[in-house]
Design a protein around this motif. Structure first.
Motif, short mmCIF file in Angstrom:
data_model
loop_
_atom_site.label_atom_id
_atom_site.label_comp_id
_atom_site.label_asym_id
_atom_site.label_seq_id
_atom_site.Cartn_x
_atom_site.Cartn_y
_atom_site.Cartn_z
N ARG A 1 0.83 -1.21 0.00
CA ARG A 1 0.00 0.00 0.00
C ARG A 1 0.87 1.26 0.00
N ALA A 2 1.98 1.23 0.74
CA ALA A 2 2.87 2.38 0.76
C ALA A 2 3.39 2.70 -0.64
N ASP B 1 0.25 4.08 -2.78
CA ASP B 1 -0.47 5.26 -2.29
C ASP B 1 -0.21 6.52 -3.10
#
Length: 371
Positions: A124-125, A128
């Motif tokens: 997700r990082a 994002d």
């Protein structure tokens, strides 16, 4: 308890799948009404909608994809489905555990020892920033932290399960070719995924049961599970008992349905229809005998495109150089063969991008048998 034979179930399925009469509804409404369309082959949903909608314009579906009102994502059964954006947001969390288990069913040994929550956070990082990425690009960004598992295992777990992803255009557009690039569903739509309610009656599951029965009923709990991949939704089905009606099929199985859903007369005429590969009108059931003979069941999972004659799978079809070739699975009556040829000509014109006229149609000998 009323018993419904296979022909009665066939006509009910065709009516709800918009295969008895082409419907005059917007494409977005059709996608939602059908509970989505299986779409791992990017061009196949266009044929599926052409067979169901009067005056279908492929540009409308492409516009819904680029306009982010329809999305492509791993969902039911961990296969790529084309669904309305609102449904993707409402349903994705309910499929999360199933998606993880299905990936682990293939890659459990390779992923042994990997903390999936840490892997999800790392993925997700990377995502994002809102930039679509291929699976390989995403794995490259996190692989240093998990050097032991195979990259395919990491990628499938991230893209198919841990991170709610969509496949971005041009993937899935009419006549467009493009590899798979993934974006977070929430980033792509600018809205967060609906959280999973803690209600033990499973309200999201209840919504899925209603939508499934509206598109596929009457059906068993096993049929429901075959469609969505979820474990039968027992709490949801139990919560809906009082609002559902119950039938039995010829084999004694209990069938659930919505009380006011269409169940046409079994003698209702069914026109010839050409279905794309992996069409949910067939794959949406565990017991597919309402629409395909057991002897030909393998066609539905092998990616064969099929032709319905009198509502049942009677032939396969292919297309090459704007010519649609039909291969009957059994001898066809002359009137049925003529109807198949006429519909094949219309399909060829659609695939060739013509608004009218006919294209050459080829059929093999009518006594050809298939399996």
């Amino acid at each position: 308890m009323t018993v419904l034979d296979d022909r009665a179930l066939n006509r009910a399925a065709l009516a709800r799948q918009l295969l008895l009469d082409r419907a005059d509804v917007p494409v977005l409404d059709a996608v939602a009404r059908l509970g989505g369309l299986q779409a791992q082959e990017p061009q196949e949903p266009f044929v599926g909608l052409w067979s169901r909608l009067r005056g279908f314009d492929p540009a409308e579906l492409s516009g819904l994809l680029t306009g982010r009102r329809v999305v492509r994502l791993p969902l039911m059964r961990r296969t790529i489905h084309l669904v309305a954006a609102d449904d993707a947001l409402a349903w994705r969390a309910r499929h999360d555990a199933m998606l993880r288990q299905r990936v682990l069913g293939v890659y459990r040994q390779e992923l042994d020892g990997v903390d999936l929550e840490e892997l999800a956070a790392a993925g997700r990082a990377v995502m994002d920033d809102g930039q679509p990425r291929t699976m390989a690009e995403l794995v490259e960004a996190v692989a240093d932290r998990w050097p032991a598992p195979g990259r395919r295992a990491l990628g499938e777990m991230l893209v198919s399960a841990l991170l709610p992803m969509v496949q971005t255009p041009p993937r899935g557009l009419w006549r467009a070719k493009g590899g798979v690039r993934n974006a977070l569903l929430s980033s792509w739509l600018g809205r967060e995924i609906d959280p999973l309610p803690s209600d033990d009656s499973d309200p999201v599951g209840q919504a899925l049961v209603r939508r499934y029965l509206a598109a596929f009923g009457p059906a068993t709990s096993s049929d429901l599970r075959a469609w969505c991949g979820l474990a039968g939704l027992p709490a949801a089905v139990a919560a809906l008992r009082d609002e559902l009606v119950v039938f039995r099929d010829e084999r004694g199985r209990k069938l659930l349905d919505l009380p006011d859903a269409p169940r046409p007369d079994p003698d209702t005429p069914a026109p010839v229809r050409f279905l794309p590969a992996f069409d949910n009108a067939i794959l949406g059931y565990q017991d597919r005998r309402r629409i395909i003979d057991d002897a030909h069941r393998g066609l539905s999972v092998a990616g064969e495109r099929v032709v319905l004659v009198d509502g049942r799978v009677a032939a396969t079809w292919t297309v090459k150089a704007d010519t649609v070739t039909v291969s009957p699975l059994r001898p066809l009556a002359k009137s049925d063969q003529n109807a198949v040829d006429e519909e094949a000509a219309r399909l060829a014109s659609f695939l060739a991008g013509e608004s009218a006229g006919e294209r050459p149609v080829s059929s093999p000998p009518r006594d050809r048998q298939g399996s």
